[in-house]
Design an enzyme around this catalytic site. Structure first.
Site, PDB file in Angstrom:
ATOM      1  N   ASP A  13       0.802  -1.227   0.000  1.00  0.00           N
ATOM      2  CA  ASP A  13       0.000   0.000   0.000  1.00  0.00           C
ATOM      3  C   ASP A  13       0.834   1.276   0.000  1.00  0.00           C
ATOM      4  O   ASP A  13       0.420   2.302   0.548  1.00  0.00           O
ATOM      5  CB  ASP A  13      -0.963   0.024   1.210  1.00  0.00           C
ATOM      6  CG  ASP A  13      -1.899  -1.169   1.214  1.00  0.00           C
ATOM      7  OD1 ASP A  13      -2.268  -1.625   0.118  1.00  0.00           O
ATOM      8  OD2 ASP A  13      -2.257  -1.640   2.314  1.00  0.00           O
ATOM      9  N   LYS A  16       1.756   2.090  -5.090  1.00  0.00           N
ATOM     10  CA  LYS A  16       2.265   1.503  -6.343  1.00  0.00           C
ATOM     11  C   LYS A  16       1.313   1.782  -7.510  1.00  0.00           C
ATOM     12  O   LYS A  16       1.750   2.007  -8.630  1.00  0.00           O
ATOM     13  CB  LYS A  16       2.456  -0.018  -6.186  1.00  0.00           C
ATOM     14  CG  LYS A  16       3.481  -0.382  -5.120  1.00  0.00           C
ATOM     15  CD  LYS A  16       3.572  -1.880  -4.923  1.00  0.00           C
ATOM     16  CE  LYS A  16       2.311  -2.475  -4.337  1.00  0.00           C
ATOM     17  NZ  LYS A  16       2.012  -2.052  -2.956  1.00  0.00           N
ATOM     18  N   GLY A  40      -4.569  -4.257  -3.795  1.00  0.00           N
ATOM     19  CA  GLY A  40      -5.571  -3.233  -4.047  1.00  0.00           C
ATOM     20  C   GLY A  40      -4.812  -1.977  -4.438  1.00  0.00           C
ATOM     21  O   GLY A  40      -4.177  -1.359  -3.595  1.00  0.00           O
ATOM     22  N   HIS A  41      -4.808  -1.654  -5.720  1.00  0.00           N
ATOM     23  CA  HIS A  41      -4.031  -0.518  -6.205  1.00  0.00           C
ATOM     24  C   HIS A  41      -4.984   0.598  -6.644  1.00  0.00           C
ATOM     25  O   HIS A  41      -5.801   0.410  -7.544  1.00  0.00           O
ATOM     26  CB  HIS A  41      -3.141  -0.946  -7.376  1.00  0.00           C
ATOM     27  CG  HIS A  41      -2.082  -1.940  -6.967  1.00  0.00           C
ATOM     28  ND1 HIS A  41      -1.124  -2.412  -7.816  1.00  0.00           N
ATOM     29  CD2 HIS A  41      -1.838  -2.534  -5.780  1.00  0.00           C
ATOM     30  CE1 HIS A  41      -0.339  -3.256  -7.172  1.00  0.00           C
ATOM     31  NE2 HIS A  41      -0.756  -3.356  -5.938  1.00  0.00           N
ATOM     32  N   GLN A 224       1.921  -6.033  -3.217  1.00  0.00           N
ATOM     33  CA  GLN A 224       2.442  -6.160  -1.849  1.00  0.00           C
ATOM     34  C   GLN A 224       3.750  -5.355  -1.695  1.00  0.00           C
ATOM     35  O   GLN A 224       3.878  -4.336  -2.340  1.00  0.00           O
ATOM     36  CB  GLN A 224       2.645  -7.631  -1.458  1.00  0.00           C
ATOM     37  CG  GLN A 224       1.340  -8.406  -1.274  1.00  0.00           C
ATOM     38  CD  GLN A 224       0.693  -8.845  -2.568  1.00  0.00           C
ATOM     39  OE1 GLN A 224       1.322  -9.499  -3.380  1.00  0.00           O
ATOM     40  NE2 GLN A 224      -0.551  -8.504  -2.784  1.00  0.00           N
TER      41      GLN A 224
HETATM   42  P1  GDP Z   1      -0.819   0.364  -3.501  1.00  0.00           P
HETATM   43  O1  GDP Z   1      -1.416  -0.913  -3.028  1.00  0.00           O
HETATM   44  O2  GDP Z   1       0.664   0.427  -3.268  1.00  0.00           O
HETATM   45  O3  GDP Z   1      -1.172   0.690  -4.922  1.00  0.00           O
HETATM   46  O4  GDP Z   1      -1.463   1.514  -2.600  1.00  0.00           O
HETATM   47  P2  GDP Z   1      -3.029   1.691  -2.231  1.00  0.00           P
HETATM   48  O5  GDP Z   1      -3.754   2.198  -3.435  1.00  0.00           O
HETATM   49  O6  GDP Z   1      -3.552   0.457  -1.582  1.00  0.00           O
HETATM   50  O7  GDP Z   1      -2.946   2.770  -1.090  1.00  0.00           O
HETATM   51  C1  GDP Z   1      -2.379   4.027  -1.309  1.00  0.00           C
HETATM   52  C2  GDP Z   1      -3.435   5.115  -1.039  1.00  0.00           C
HETATM   53  O8  GDP Z   1      -2.813   6.367  -0.952  1.00  0.00           O
HETATM   54  C3  GDP Z   1      -4.465   5.247  -2.138  1.00  0.00           C
HETATM   55  O9  GDP Z   1      -5.694   5.625  -1.577  1.00  0.00           O
HETATM   56  C4  GDP Z   1      -3.905   6.373  -3.001  1.00  0.00           C
HETATM   57  O10 GDP Z   1      -4.900   7.071  -3.726  1.00  0.00           O
HETATM   58  C5  GDP Z   1      -3.292   7.242  -1.966  1.00  0.00           C
HETATM   59  N1  GDP Z   1      -2.087   8.013  -2.381  1.00  0.00           N
HETATM   60  C6  GDP Z   1      -1.091   7.647  -3.219  1.00  0.00           C
HETATM   61  N2  GDP Z   1      -0.121   8.585  -3.227  1.00  0.00           N
HETATM   62  C7  GDP Z   1      -0.537   9.561  -2.388  1.00  0.00           C
HETATM   63  C8  GDP Z   1       0.051  10.781  -1.936  1.00  0.00           C
HETATM   64  O11 GDP Z   1       1.160  11.168  -2.314  1.00  0.00           O
HETATM   65  N3  GDP Z   1      -0.666  11.507  -1.027  1.00  0.00           N
HETATM   66  C9  GDP Z   1      -1.878  11.121  -0.556  1.00  0.00           C
HETATM   67  N4  GDP Z   1      -2.496  11.883   0.324  1.00  0.00           N
HETATM   68  N5  GDP Z   1      -2.451   9.966  -0.954  1.00  0.00           N
HETATM   69  C10 GDP Z   1      -1.781   9.198  -1.838  1.00  0.00           C
HETATM   70  P1  IMO Z   2      -0.948  -4.154  -2.219  1.00  0.00           P
HETATM   71  O1  IMO Z   2      -0.526  -4.708  -3.564  1.00  0.00           O
HETATM   72  C1  IMO Z   2      -0.913  -4.573   2.099  1.00  0.00           C
HETATM   73  C2  IMO Z   2      -0.909  -8.654   3.697  1.00  0.00           C
HETATM   74  C3  IMO Z   2      -2.123  -9.120   4.468  1.00  0.00           C
HETATM   75  C4  IMO Z   2      -1.461 -10.079   5.448  1.00  0.00           C
HETATM   76  C5  IMO Z   2      -0.375 -10.717   4.599  1.00  0.00           C
HETATM   77  C6  IMO Z   2      -0.758 -12.075   4.001  1.00  0.00           C
HETATM   78  O2  IMO Z   2      -2.247  -3.431  -2.273  1.00  0.00           O
HETATM   79  O3  IMO Z   2       0.145  -3.386  -1.597  1.00  0.00           O
HETATM   80  P2  IMO Z   2      -2.324 -12.773   1.971  1.00  0.00           P
HETATM   81  O4  IMO Z   2      -3.779 -12.578   1.729  1.00  0.00           O
HETATM   82  O5  IMO Z   2      -1.448 -12.193   0.900  1.00  0.00           O
HETATM   83  O6  IMO Z   2      -1.960 -14.199   2.253  1.00  0.00           O
HETATM   84  O7  IMO Z   2      -2.013 -11.974   3.334  1.00  0.00           O
HETATM   85  O8  IMO Z   2      -0.101  -9.817   3.553  1.00  0.00           O
HETATM   86  N1  IMO Z   2      -1.170  -8.136   2.343  1.00  0.00           N
HETATM   87  C7  IMO Z   2      -1.121  -6.842   2.003  1.00  0.00           C
HETATM   88  N2  IMO Z   2      -0.924  -5.740   2.761  1.00  0.00           N
HETATM   89  N3  IMO Z   2      -1.054  -4.449   0.772  1.00  0.00           N
HETATM   90  C8  IMO Z   2      -1.240  -5.540   0.000  1.00  0.00           C
HETATM   91  O9  IMO Z   2      -1.262  -5.482  -1.349  1.00  0.00           O
HETATM   92  C9  IMO Z   2      -1.319  -6.806   0.619  1.00  0.00           C
HETATM   93  N4  IMO Z   2      -1.508  -8.066   0.163  1.00  0.00           N
HETATM   94  C10 IMO Z   2      -1.407  -8.869   1.225  1.00  0.00           C
HETATM   95  O10 IMO Z   2      -2.761  -8.039   5.109  1.00  0.00           O
HETATM   96  O11 IMO Z   2      -0.833  -9.347   6.469  1.00  0.00           O
HETATM   97 MG    MG Z   3      -2.950  -1.582  -1.785  1.00  0.00          MG
END
Ligand code: GDP
Ligand code: IMO
Ligand code: MG
Length: 433
Positions: A13, A16, A40-41, A224
């Site tokens: 998270d 990415k 979840g991107h 991840q």
């Molecule tokens: P990922 O799994 O690495 O793609 O990240 P996620 O999408 O799960 O979580 C990142 C969250 O931060 C999302 O809600 C993005 O929209 C938000 N985000 C990304 N970059 C920034 C930033 O520079 N500032 C803020 N405030 N939010 C951001």
């Molecule tokens: P993105 O791509 C954050 C975590 C779960 C748990 C561990 C194992 O959005 O960054 P799993 O279901 O993979 O066997 O769970 O990994 N986890 C993540 N945490 N971002 C993710 O994906 C994750 N995918 C799995 O919360 O701790």
């Molecule tokens: Mg994510």
């Protein structure tokens, strides 16, 4: 043209999705190489929010081919739902997405066993996303997995399912006291997906190499993060695949010489969702504020993310195991308004200070961070347009992260939108663009 790997430097998270989307405007292919719909991107374009779980973040550019490579585990039901959702929003998802026949399938018993195993672990659970990821990768390693290509060969699909289901049903009945799963029901459901998914089936390794040979550019989009890596993360509190840069090579079928950039996506602080050690975790008002301002709730499960200060020990470790060429620093805007910011530069354990990731898990589990303080900045930075216009304190903090991580910070993200990205070093992915 060489490929670029985008990898999460922390516990996932990191942003990415935003980074991949922002960098994908000059690329030709965006390839997911591991993980599944545990990811979840989030990608935000104008007033539209896309939460992608399986489909690569490049989908939003019509000229980009989104590829799901061999190392990914695919839940076909989830994939169809996601494709339908994107199609309904005007994107030609069915026409563009390519899926490797070698990608393994997540089956109904994988989801069920993920749930049951977690329940059985009780308070020692891993906090998985319960999407069946671990059980699917376990079957792959045990060589009893079904693959995407099997959906298109009813005879083979049934043969493989019949062989594996006997064991799964024994497990479900004898260990978990559950009713057996019905072969016909599963076969009907999965083979029923084949017609709509057939156009996506592709020899993705061949595709990737043909594109590289034709001078095209490729982004390999990690899911991840480094500390969730099965081999290099905080085992057993990890996922069941290899998000690190090396995993991109095996997952997509590339050699190290095909890659020239490895971009670390890292937050300006740290978050973690699920259980496991987290030395710089905050339990106070500061943490509460970071969670709220940062909107730190999981994109996949909606769970509240744990938050903490930036950890330089982990950043250096992540650099070692990935070989970063750049850092894409995210969420700097979330730290606006804090009087003092902290960076952990080491861990104290039984009177000793560790500057590197400790070799034994007990040290990490009981590590007490040693912090360095940095002055914060008062103003909102989310509308700043040039890196030079950031407050001095913000730039000093970025310098500190760069020094601590031992890799150059190239981009600084100050909000979720594409445009909220500041370029600190002008080194484009595709030269001349
Ligand atoms: P990922 O799994 O690495 O793609 O990240 P996620 O999408 O799960 O979580 C990142 C969250 O931060 C999302 O809600 C993005 O929209 C938000 N985000 C990304 N970059 C920034 C930033 O520079 N500032 C803020 N405030 N939010 C951001
Ligand atoms: P993105 O791509 C954050 C975590 C779960 C748990 C561990 C194992 O959005 O960054 P799993 O279901 O993979 O066997 O769970 O990994 N986890 C993540 N945490 N971002 C993710 O994906 C994750 N995918 C799995 O919360 O701790
Ligand atoms: Mg994510």
């Amino acid at each position: 043209m060489p490929a670029t790997i985008i990898v999460g430097a922390q516990w996932g998270d990191e942003g990415k999705g935003k980074a991949t989307d922002m960098l994908a405007d000059t690329t030709d292919l965006v390839v997911r190489y591991q993980g599944g719909n545990n990811a979840g991107h989030t990608v935000i374009v104008g007033d539209q929010v896309f939460k992608l779980h399986l489909i690569p973040s490049g989908i939003l550019y019509p000229n980009v081919t989104p590829v799901i490579a061999d190392g990914v585990v695919v839940d076909p039901k989830v994939m169809l739902e996601e494709l339908d959702g994107l199609q309904a929003r005007g994107l030609d998802a069915f026409g563009r997405v390519k899926v490797s026949g070698n990608a393994h399938l997540i089956m109904p018993y994988h989801r069920e066993l993920d749930l049951l195993t977690e329940r059985r672990l009780g308070k020692n659970n891993l906090g998985t996303t319960k999407r069946g990821i671990g059980p699917a990768y376990a079957d792959k390693a045990s060589r009893v997995g079904l693959r995407f290509q099997d959906l298109f060969d009813e005879k083979i699909f049934r043969q493989k399912l019949e062989a594996v289901l006997v064991h799964k049903n024994e497990q479900l009945a004898k260990i978990y006291n559950r009713l057996p799963m019905d072969l016909e029901e599963i076969a009907r459901e999965y083979l029923g997906y084949a017609e709509r998914l057939r156009p996506l089936l592709s020899d993705t390794t061949d595709l990737i190499h043909r594109e590289l040979e034709a001078g095209k550019h490729i982004i390999l989009e990690g899911a991840q993060g480094t500390l969730l890596d099965l081999d290099h993360g905080t085992y057993p509190f990890v996922t069941s695949s290899n998000p690190v840069a090396g995993g991109a090579l095996t997952g997509a079928g590339l050699g190290p010489t095909h890659v020239d950039r490895v971009i670390a996506i890292t937050k300006a602080y740290v978050t973690r969702v699920g259980t496991g050690p987290f030395p710089t975790e905050l339990f106070d008002d500061i943490g509460e504020r970071m969670t709220d301002v940062g909107g730190e709730y999981g994109t996949t499960t909606g769970r509240r993310r744990r938050v903490g200060w930036f950890d330089a020990v982990l950043a250096r470790y992540a650099n070692r195991v990935n070989g970063f060429t750049d850092i894409f620093l995210t969420k700097l805007d979330v730290l606006s308004g804090f009087e003092t910011l902290k960076i952990a530069t080491g861990y104290r354990y039984q009177g000793e200070v560790y500057r590197h990731f400790p070799p034994h898990q007990s040290i990490f589990h009981h590590a007490e961070p040693v912090y360095e303080d940095f002055p914060g900045w008062g103003s909102d930075i989310s509308e700043v347009e040039r890196y030079e216009d950031l407050p001095q304190e913000a730039r000093d903090y970025v310098d500190a992260i760069e020094e601590a991580s031992d890799a150059p910070v190239t981009w600084v993200s100050i909000g979720p939108a594409r445009a909220q990205t500041l370029i600190r070093r002008d080194v484009p992915l595709v030269p001349g663009v």
